[in-house]
Scaffold this motif. Structure first.
Motif, mmCIF file in Angstrom:
data_model
loop_
_atom_site.group_PDB
_atom_site.id
_atom_site.type_symbol
_atom_site.label_atom_id
_atom_site.label_comp_id
_atom_site.label_asym_id
_atom_site.label_seq_id
_atom_site.Cartn_x
_atom_site.Cartn_y
_atom_site.Cartn_z
ATOM 1 N N GLN A 93 18.159 -35.311 55.510
ATOM 2 C CA GLN A 93 19.259 -34.705 54.761
ATOM 3 C C GLN A 93 18.967 -34.707 53.267
ATOM 4 O O GLN A 93 19.209 -33.739 52.562
ATOM 5 N N PHE A 94 18.422 -35.836 52.815
ATOM 6 C CA PHE A 94 18.172 -36.033 51.391
ATOM 7 C C PHE A 94 17.260 -34.937 50.844
ATOM 8 O O PHE A 94 17.527 -34.341 49.806
ATOM 9 N N PHE A 95 16.191 -34.642 51.581
ATOM 10 C CA PHE A 95 15.226 -33.688 51.040
ATOM 11 C C PHE A 95 15.566 -32.244 51.386
ATOM 12 O O PHE A 95 15.166 -31.339 50.663
ATOM 13 N N THR A 96 16.287 -32.039 52.504
ATOM 14 C CA THR A 96 16.570 -30.645 52.859
ATOM 15 C C THR A 96 17.928 -30.167 52.353
ATOM 16 O O THR A 96 18.101 -28.997 52.052
ATOM 17 N N ASN A 97 18.873 -31.101 52.236
ATOM 18 C CA ASN A 97 20.208 -30.711 51.784
ATOM 19 C C ASN A 97 20.698 -31.508 50.572
ATOM 20 O O ASN A 97 21.733 -32.146 50.632
ATOM 21 N N PRO A 98 19.959 -31.492 49.493
ATOM 22 C CA PRO A 98 20.443 -32.246 48.333
ATOM 23 C C PRO A 98 21.717 -31.606 47.791
ATOM 24 O O PRO A 98 21.836 -30.372 47.808
ATOM 25 N N THR A 99 22.666 -32.425 47.363
ATOM 26 C CA THR A 99 23.912 -31.849 46.857
ATOM 27 C C THR A 99 24.070 -32.011 45.351
ATOM 28 O O THR A 99 24.509 -31.101 44.674
ATOM 29 N N HIS A 100 23.710 -33.169 44.833
ATOM 30 C CA HIS A 100 23.893 -33.411 43.399
ATOM 31 C C HIS A 100 22.958 -32.501 42.586
ATOM 32 O O HIS A 100 21.761 -32.405 42.896
ATOM 33 N N PRO A 101 23.472 -31.833 41.579
ATOM 34 C CA PRO A 101 22.629 -30.917 40.807
ATOM 35 C C PRO A 101 21.407 -31.593 40.187
ATOM 36 O O PRO A 101 20.334 -30.975 40.126
ATOM 37 N N ARG A 102 21.556 -32.864 39.764
ATOM 38 C CA ARG A 102 20.415 -33.569 39.182
ATOM 39 C C ARG A 102 19.316 -33.752 40.226
ATOM 40 O O ARG A 102 18.133 -33.633 39.929
ATOM 41 N N LEU A 103 19.722 -34.046 41.452
ATOM 42 C CA LEU A 103 18.731 -34.239 42.520
ATOM 43 C C LEU A 103 18.070 -32.898 42.885
ATOM 44 O O LEU A 103 16.852 -32.822 43.039
ATOM 45 N N LYS A 104 18.873 -31.857 42.962
ATOM 46 C CA LYS A 104 18.310 -30.529 43.247
ATOM 47 C C LYS A 104 17.249 -30.175 42.225
ATOM 48 O O LYS A 104 16.151 -29.735 42.543
ATOM 49 N N ASP A 105 17.635 -30.400 40.958
ATOM 50 C CA ASP A 105 16.735 -30.099 39.851
ATOM 51 C C ASP A 105 15.461 -30.933 39.976
ATOM 52 O O ASP A 105 14.339 -30.418 39.851
ATOM 53 N N PHE A 106 15.634 -32.225 40.259
ATOM 54 C CA PHE A 106 14.494 -33.145 40.374
ATOM 55 C C PHE A 106 13.560 -32.729 41.502
ATOM 56 O O PHE A 106 12.348 -32.621 41.326
ATOM 57 N N LEU A 107 14.143 -32.452 42.662
ATOM 58 C CA LEU A 107 13.318 -32.086 43.827
ATOM 59 C C LEU A 107 12.604 -30.772 43.598
ATOM 60 O O LEU A 107 11.451 -30.596 44.002
ATOM 61 N N SER A 108 13.271 -29.833 42.919
ATOM 62 C CA SER A 108 12.621 -28.543 42.672
ATOM 63 C C SER A 108 11.399 -28.715 41.789
ATOM 64 O O SER A 108 10.452 -27.918 41.844
ATOM 65 N N LYS A 109 11.402 -29.778 40.986
ATOM 66 C CA LYS A 109 10.254 -29.989 40.107
ATOM 67 C C LYS A 109 9.126 -30.749 40.774
ATOM 68 O O LYS A 109 7.950 -30.541 40.462
ATOM 69 N N VAL A 110 9.466 -31.666 41.702
ATOM 70 C CA VAL A 110 8.409 -32.507 42.258
ATOM 71 C C VAL A 110 7.895 -32.046 43.615
ATOM 72 O O VAL A 110 6.819 -32.456 44.025
ATOM 73 N N LEU A 111 8.665 -31.222 44.302
ATOM 74 C CA LEU A 111 8.187 -30.813 45.639
ATOM 75 C C LEU A 111 7.394 -29.532 45.597
ATOM 76 O O LEU A 111 7.581 -28.690 44.750
#
Lengths: 245, 262
Positions: B244-262
């Motif tokens: 869930q964490f990696f496929t459905n992130p909800t918090h905008p900060r996490l979305k932003d973070f994952l978009s940069k590192v994945l």
């Protein structure tokens, strides 16, 4: 005056006064140095411990002690110990030599304490953290992890301190305490061959300090890559005998 | 319900004017594997280091296996003690608790003046009353497990980064801890050595060791964790099961973070 006469004068002086230079002068210089550095190291260890105390007042007092001693000339300190203190404490009936030794001890304690402190603080903080994370107490960490590593930084610096103090004992000749520099004054007074005496005394100082400083730098190198050699002979032998390492 | 291994309540930690932890409350259950990811300076490492008090939080409580270890008191407790309605709590012996919390550091921090074997046996012989022989036996067994048995008498200076980190892991394991804390265990490694260390950690968590892992290895976090926490700006902003964490992130900060590192 030419080089040939100087040369022959030196030979003459040495054959006639070698006892004054070596037996009195050098041995007193070495004695002063050994006393100053060994007692200075003990006192310095105490000072270093207090400097790292958790009580602010103690840390403050100790840093004053260190700053005063490192910030004033050693000759001035010698004057205070040899002339001023005995008149303040007349019941202490000590010789000039003893007062000089005390002054050098105090002086070296300030420098040595900084050697100890910086040697200890140069050990990576991660070492303390790793030891504490395993459950070792602060004291156990100091004894088993920090000090054995700090000693590598401390010993060579202590050797350099020995060389420094050895040269600084020459200032004690101001009070005719019988060190190597005093023997220069004595022999010069008897023979009026000042230059030759300086050369002789200088050579003796060099003969002691040069091997010592070589020893220190050899030691420094050996300490820098810890234990690398320790198991090498085992490994070589095992390889030669065709066994597993 | 599963047993609580570590529970933090409203942890605050500042370095000077920098408020690094802003009231972190989290519970790690027994047997759980929790990864913490997030941007640098977000408080991940500080949080982890607070758990065994390498950093002391100014405020908030940490319960380790039920016992409070910070010695921090709330305002109400202070009042109650002053009024005499509550006894003064006994002083916490943190060394005792730390024996049960293994920690692995980014920079390995193996003891360079001790042999590989002594690195492992030091703490068990000093603190757990093990005999030299018992500890050596254990060191051999642990080293075999991580493929370092041939380095037993070597000095750590001769080991590669990956080997040092594997040594650091078994050094912590030799104390038979109840929980392992990993502080970016592969961040200081050459890329080709990351795998060997991650394999050891993976092997360890598969044995059921409760673990908290601060890491930048997203794939690894996803693979081994039961739960992933996202820390930024001094708090846990999101947490979920790895999928869930990696496929459905909800918090905008996490979305932003994952978009940069994945």
């Amino acid at each position: 005056m030419n080089f040939a006469t100087i040369g022959s004068n030196i030979v003459k002086l040495l054959s006639q006064y070698w006892k004054v230079f070596l037996i009195e002068g050098l041995s007193n210089t070495l004695l002063l140095t050994v006393i100053a550095v060994s007692l200075g190291a003990l006192l310095g260890a105490l000072v270093a411990i207090l400097k790292m105390s958790r009580f602010k007042v103690i840390r403050f007092l100790i840093s004053i002690y260190i700053e005063v001693i490192r910030g004033t000339p050693i000759l001035l300190q010698l004057y205070i110990f040899v002339f001023a203190l005995p008149s303040l404490l007349p019941f202490l009936n000590l010789s000039y030599f003893t007062w000089t030794a005390i002054a050098l001890c105090i002086n070296s304690s300030a420098y040595v304490s900084e050697v100890f402190r910086s040697g200890i603080q140069a050990v990576d903080k991660g070492q303390t953290e790793a030891a504490r994370s395993l459950g070792l107490s602060a004291g156990q960490t100091m004894r088993k992890i920090i000090l054995p590593q700090a000693i590598r930084n401390i010993l060579p610096a202590l050797g350099n301190e020995f060389i420094m103090i050895l040269k600084e004992t020459s200032l004690a000749s101001t009070f005719f305490v019988g060190d190597l520099m005093t023997s220069y004054l004595t022999v010069k007074g008897a023979t009026y061959l000042g230059f030759e005496c300086l050369i002789i005394v200088g050579m003796i100082y060099l003969c002691v300090t040069f091997p010592l400083s070589k020893l220190v730098s050899w030691f420094e190198k050996k300490m820098a890559n810890p234990n690398y050699k320790k198991h090498d002979h085992k490994r070589k032998r095992a390889v030669m005998e065709g066994g597993k390492v | 319900m599963e047993m609580e291994m570590i529970k933090t309540v409203d942890l605050h930690k500042s370095f000077g004017s920098l408020h690094v932890l802003t009231g972190v409350s989290e519970t790690i259950r027994k047997g759980e594997v929790v990864s913490i990811i997030g941007p640098s300076g977000g408080g991940k490492s500080t949080f982890l280091r607070c758990l065994n008090l390498l950093e002391k939080p100014e405020q908030g409580k940490i319960y380790f296996e039920g016992a409070e270890i910070t010695g921090n008191l709330t305002k109400e407790e202070k009042h109650a003690i002053k009024a005499g309605t509550m006894p003064k709590p006994a002083k916490v012996n943190i060394d005792q608790h730390r024996q049960k919390m293994g920690m692995v550091f980014q920079h390995f921090n193996v003891f360079p003046h001790l042999s590989v074997c002594q690195n492992i046996t030091l703490a068990p012989t000093m603190l757990k009353g093990k005999t030299e022989a018992e500890a050596n036996e254990m060191a051999k067994e642990l080293l075999s497990r991580v493929g370092l048995i041939d380095k037993l008498d070597e000095m750590p200076g001769k080991l590669s980064g990956g080997q040092k980190q594997r040594l650091a892991i078994v050094r912590a394991l030799a104390m038979e801890p109840d929980v392992m804390l990993f502080d970016e265990p592969t961040s200081a490694l050459d890329p080709e050595m990351v795998g060997e260390v991650l394999d050891v950690i993976k092997g360890l968590v598969n044995t059921g060791m409760t673990s908290v892992i601060v890491t930048h290895e997203m794939r690894f976090a996803r693979e081994v964790s039961d739960r992933v926490l996202f820390m930024a700006e001094g708090n846990i902003l999101e947490q979920n099961t790895p999928d869930q964490f990696f496929t459905n992130p909800t918090h905008p900060r996490l979305k932003d973070f994952l978009s940069k590192v994945l």
